[in-house]
Design an enzyme around this catalytic site. Structure first.
Site, PDB file in Angstrom:
ATOM      1  N   GLY A 188      -8.396   9.404   8.577  1.00  0.00           N
ATOM      2  CA  GLY A 188      -9.448   9.436   9.921  1.00  0.00           C
ATOM      3  C   GLY A 188      -9.933   9.952   9.970  1.00  0.00           C
ATOM      4  N   ALA A 235      -9.636   5.289   3.180  1.00  0.00           N
ATOM      5  CA  ALA A 235      -9.573   6.356   4.209  1.00  0.00           C
ATOM      6  C   ALA A 235     -10.877   7.369   3.120  1.00  0.00           C
ATOM      7  CB  ALA A 235      -8.337   7.052   3.628  1.00  0.00           C
ATOM      8  N   GLY A 236     -11.801   7.516   4.626  1.00  0.00           N
ATOM      9  CA  GLY A 236     -12.560   8.680   4.466  1.00  0.00           C
ATOM     10  C   GLY A 236     -13.774   7.681   5.629  1.00  0.00           C
ATOM     11  N   ASN A 280      -9.289   1.482   8.260  1.00  0.00           N
ATOM     12  CA  ASN A 280      -8.102   1.261   9.822  1.00  0.00           C
ATOM     13  C   ASN A 280      -9.463   1.912  10.949  1.00  0.00           C
ATOM     14  OD1 ASN A 280      -5.652   0.327  11.100  1.00  0.00           O
ATOM     15  ND2 ASN A 280      -6.069   2.256  11.940  1.00  0.00           N
ATOM     16  N   THR A 281      -9.372   3.800  11.033  1.00  0.00           N
ATOM     17  CA  THR A 281     -10.009   3.931  12.147  1.00  0.00           C
ATOM     18  C   THR A 281     -11.346   3.983  12.481  1.00  0.00           C
ATOM     19  OG1 THR A 281      -7.836   6.224  11.336  1.00  0.00           O
ATOM     20  CG2 THR A 281     -10.002   6.367  13.381  1.00  0.00           C
ATOM     21  N   LYS A 340       1.166  -1.271   0.081  1.00  0.00           N
ATOM     22  CA  LYS A 340       0.256  -0.436  -0.065  1.00  0.00           C
ATOM     23  C   LYS A 340       1.166   1.530   0.230  1.00  0.00           C
ATOM     24  CE  LYS A 340      -2.964   1.675   3.954  1.00  0.00           C
ATOM     25  NZ  LYS A 340      -3.804   3.432   2.773  1.00  0.00           N
TER      26      LYS A 340
END
Lengths: 260, 69
Positions: free
Chosen positions: A160, A186-187, A208-209, A99
């Site tokens: 995040g 992301a997002g 992830n977050t 990545k």
């Protein structure tokens, strides 16, 4: 309904959800969340060993027979740093999938697309399966594909941020522009964001977050698995068109006559 | 001689090999990599590469992380 697999670097994956390993309250909660997410790919960072080299390894909590590792170049701000980190990851035995992140700015964590293109070109030539984290910009997405990227991973919103898919139209254009898989990276903040990404026609979602930061990460991991699956299914099923006015679901003919 | 390992300066024996350094620091060997002065040291050469005064050594391993921070 029969569905095809997500193919990356010649490997087949049935899950279209890729999850991270950061920000969990404990490695055990991470392990359970990974389990519930149904993911087959997990992304990991490469960092300095703490000295002396004692302590748990994150890989004690990731079954590498079951999960494909996706090392990332998070925290790299130049193509050179990202390329060196990629080589280190490969030397460490983490495989060829990567990545690729080349970050342009610490406040937004938006990608530096010039550095990203340069690093993609170099690493694709060196045999890496390059998965670049990029802007929701169709022009750059096309250039990344031409540079040898195995997929493109446009952001839905800043890393995040949990703001969801801020520009679904650009994601749609990217899908029409490139022939490699498109994975939103992301997002994502909650399940509906992941479903929207998949309904748009994306090939996968990386997060992830949204999971690690949820009050109950294990439950959220399950929610994300279901969202990605249902979004994918809806995209394949073909939604109805949008109309301004109502269209009756019941036939008009045969109504009883109540007029006197 | 003095070398820098992961940003920390340390005094080690002259001509110490990468292999001996890793043993000295008790670094787990699974999934790790070493770079000396920005160049990767292949695992097969750990025993034969002798470090020199002023060398900058990086020892890395996987860590939790999703995206940049």
């Amino acid at each position: 309904m029969h569905d095809t697999n997500l193919v990356l670097g010649g490997k087949d994956f049935t899950s279209r959800l890729i999850v991270g390993t950061g920000k969990y309250a404990s490695n055990e909660i991470m392990r359970q969340a990974h389990e519930e997410s149904g993911a087959e790919i997990v992304t990991i960072a490469v960092r300095r060993v703490s000295l002396p080299g004692k302590g748990d390894s994150i890989l004690d909590f990731i079954d590498t027979k079951r999960f494909t590792l996706l090392p990332n170049t998070a925290g790299c701000y130049t193509a050179d740093e990202a390329v060196r980190t990629a080589y280190l990851a490969r030397e460490a035995g983490l495989g060829e999938m990567l990545k690729l992140e080349v970050i342009g700015d610490a406040r937004t964590l938006f990608p530096d697309v010039q550095g990203l293109l340069e690093a993609t070109r170099t690493l694709a030539r060196e045999g890496f399966v390059v998965m670049p984290y990029t802007n929701d910009d169709p022009i750059i997405a096309k250039k990344l594909e031409d540079a040898g990227a195995a997929c493109v991973m446009p952001l839905g919103a800043p890393i995040g941020s949990g703001l969801g898919i801020r520009n679904p139209y650009n994601i749609k254009i990217i899908l029409e522009t490139v022939s490699v898989p498109v994975i939103v990276d992301a997002g994502v903040g909650t399940a509906s964001d992941a479903a929207i990404a998949m309904e748009l026609g994306c090939d996968g979602v990386l997060m992830n977050t949204a999971i690690a930061g949820a009050r109950d990460p294990v439950a959220m991991a399950r929610a994300m698995r279901l969202a990605v699956e249902s979004g994918r299914l809806a995209a394949k099923a073909g939604r109805i068109g949008k109309k301004l006015y109502a269209t009756a679901s019941s036939p008009i003919e045969g109504l009883a006559d109540w007029t006197s | 001689m003095k070398i820098t390992v992961n940003g920390r300066e340390m005094e080690v024996a002259d001509g110490l090999s990468v292999e001996a350094l890793l043993a000295h620091l008790a670094v787990k060997r699974e999934y790790m990599a070493v770079a000396v002065n920005r160049e990767i040291t292949p695992k097969a050469t750990y025993a034969s590469v002798a470090l020199r005064d002023g060398d900058r050594v990086e020892i890395v391993r996987p860590m939790g992380g999703g995206s940049a921070r």
